[in-house]
Design an enzyme around this catalytic site. Sequence first.
Site, PDB file in Angstrom:
ATOM      1  N   TRP A 193      26.779  22.449   9.964  1.00  0.00           N
ATOM      2  CA  TRP A 193      25.438  23.008   9.730  1.00  0.00           C
ATOM      3  C   TRP A 193      24.596  21.929   9.042  1.00  0.00           C
ATOM      4  O   TRP A 193      25.039  21.311   8.073  1.00  0.00           O
ATOM      5  CB  TRP A 193      25.562  24.246   8.837  1.00  0.00           C
ATOM      6  N   ASP A 274      32.666  28.178   3.580  1.00  0.00           N
ATOM      7  CA  ASP A 274      31.304  28.676   3.779  1.00  0.00           C
ATOM      8  C   ASP A 274      31.424  29.859   4.736  1.00  0.00           C
ATOM      9  O   ASP A 274      31.772  29.687   5.904  1.00  0.00           O
ATOM     10  CB  ASP A 274      30.430  27.564   4.384  1.00  0.00           C
ATOM     11  N   LYS A 310      22.906  37.061   8.010  1.00  0.00           N
ATOM     12  CA  LYS A 310      23.151  37.403   9.416  1.00  0.00           C
ATOM     13  C   LYS A 310      23.767  38.785   9.576  1.00  0.00           C
ATOM     14  O   LYS A 310      23.285  39.584  10.360  1.00  0.00           O
ATOM     15  CB  LYS A 310      24.093  36.377  10.059  1.00  0.00           C
TER      16      LYS A 310
HETATM   17  N1  KET Z   1      26.078  28.344   6.089  1.00  0.00           N
HETATM   18  C1  KET Z   1      25.988  28.220   7.420  1.00  0.00           C
HETATM   19  C2  KET Z   1      27.145  27.700   8.178  1.00  0.00           C
HETATM   20  C3  KET Z   1      24.796  28.577   8.042  1.00  0.00           C
HETATM   21  O1  KET Z   1      24.731  28.462   9.358  1.00  0.00           O
HETATM   22  C4  KET Z   1      23.704  29.057   7.294  1.00  0.00           C
HETATM   23  C5  KET Z   1      22.421  29.361   7.932  1.00  0.00           C
HETATM   24  C6  KET Z   1      23.889  29.183   5.900  1.00  0.00           C
HETATM   25  C7  KET Z   1      25.093  28.814   5.340  1.00  0.00           C
HETATM   26  C8  KET Z   1      22.833  29.663   4.963  1.00  0.00           C
HETATM   27  O2  KET Z   1      22.155  30.783   5.265  1.00  0.00           O
HETATM   28  P1  KET Z   1      21.408  31.606   4.110  1.00  0.00           P
HETATM   29  O3  KET Z   1      20.280  32.265   4.789  1.00  0.00           O
HETATM   30  O4  KET Z   1      21.007  30.630   3.044  1.00  0.00           O
HETATM   31  O5  KET Z   1      22.416  32.552   3.602  1.00  0.00           O
HETATM   32  N2  KET Z   1      22.120  28.952   9.071  1.00  0.00           N
HETATM   33  C9  KET Z   1      20.923  29.212   9.883  1.00  0.00           C
HETATM   34  C10 KET Z   1      19.627  29.194   9.165  1.00  0.00           C
HETATM   35  C11 KET Z   1      19.370  27.958   8.374  1.00  0.00           C
HETATM   36  O6  KET Z   1      19.524  26.842   8.864  1.00  0.00           O
HETATM   37  O7  KET Z   1      18.958  28.109   7.199  1.00  0.00           O
HETATM   38  C12 KET Z   1      20.946  28.277  11.095  1.00  0.00           C
HETATM   39  O8  KET Z   1      21.830  27.439  11.211  1.00  0.00           O
HETATM   40  O9  KET Z   1      20.076  28.441  11.967  1.00  0.00           O
END
Ligand code: KET
Length: 465
Positions: A193, A274, A310
């Site tokens: 990511w 994660d 998500k």
């Molecule tokens: N870890 C992974 C692997 C991940 O894909 C995301 C978010 C997060 C943590 C953090 O999400 P949060 O909303 O802070 O709980 N991924 C999507 C959004 C982003 O990039 O912020 C994405 O990959 O599209």
Amino acid sequence: MTTAMASSAALTALASGQEVLRSGVTQKFSGLRVAAFPLKKDNVALYVKGKSTSVMSVATDVSRFESVTMAPADPILGVSEAFKKDNSEKKLNLGVGAYRTEDLQPYVLEVVKKAEKKMLEGGDNKEYLPIEGLAAFNKATAELLLGADNAAIKENRVATVQGLSGTGSLRLGAAFIQRYFPGITVYISSPTWGNHKNIFNDAGVPWKEYRYFDPKTVGLDFDGMMEDIENAPEGSIILLHGCAHNPTGIDPTPDQWEKIADLIQQKNHMAFFDVAYQGFASGSLDDDASSVRKFVARGMEVFVAQSYSKNLGLYAERVGAINAIVSSADVAARVKSQLKRIARPMYSNPPVHGARIVANVVGEPTMFDEWRAEMQMMAGRIKTVRQRLYDELSTKDKSGKDWSFVLKQIGMFSFTGLNKAQSDNMTDKWHVYMTKDGRISLAGLNLAKCAYLADAIIDSYYNIQ
Ligand code: KET
């Protein structure tokens, strides 16, 4: 003195609500005659009338921020910004990992609305939460992760602190590593990511990559991964995606997870999980947490960052947690106290709304069942478009290329293998917005658009180098 200097000084004076009495150069602004005297090269003096007459010195023609350069757009969230600016009717946003309905609209879970209604009726207040967050949330989130009857929970060996969603929770963990394990390198999968590297960079934690993806098989490079973890200096930290690896959508098998755990244990490394997609990979909360639970069952100490963006669709509520599962209740208490100490000067305490939603949904059996049903519905819709996209690619592409990797990948994304130029073509020619590493979010796709997307992928794959 230049007109620009006088203008800038005059505007500053006006903005501060002061009336300008006299000055060296005069100019008319909003009916007021205003101007300024030059003092040194970049300063001017204004004579202004307040309660008493005063002199104001204002830096004018050179900004203090002059040396600030324009930051590049974020590789993921910047895609949504670009998408908004495109007026084409064909446009499709497959950039950010955010669930959309079959009509390509954002989705608020019914169970979330129900919990919010209950909260409103219950008259909850808006007082500050403790630094570690909402107690009922912290209990619920650790239980969801590990299973309510997990020995680590019963023995009080879990230090849970509510964080600002997955990102903020990872950032707390990273700050903790920087403080208590200085100089230890975090090993990150290649690819990963996009934000992982930023998080550890900003926390001042050194990181390196381990092999993960094999472009030849479009699958897991398990041997490469094991070799790199083996060769990492003893006691390193290995960042692992608990399930639904982002961006590849490729997870180790249960047997491979056992081998990874064996190796991490042998090498005295520590895993940092994660977990951003619990329930979204398989549709089952328990199955998606099995990797973490395997490590914990062996008595291994781990860090786990969780996100409810998500699986409960709480993206903007910023709700998640950092958990340290450690060897004793005493250590857990001390680790928690230090995580709080890191959080306090950063943001003081976390937001309450999303945490209350999670606590309500998890704590009430009917709502919990409703959540699981909706999660399965979302995971199911993604599986349906995955299948349709594969069917379209296989029918339209007459070359015999094997597109079955689309079906093997899990979670929200498909890692298409398209390179940067091909991904650019997807956007520039076809108005398909995606990240430049070739990732598409299937959560932003519907059945109606699968044929169009397949045309775009086939054109980009064969016609662009
Ligand atoms: N870890 C992974 C692997 C991940 O894909 C995301 C978010 C997060 C943590 C953090 O999400 P949060 O909303 O802070 O709980 N991924 C999507 C959004 C982003 O990039 O912020 C994405 O990959 O599209």
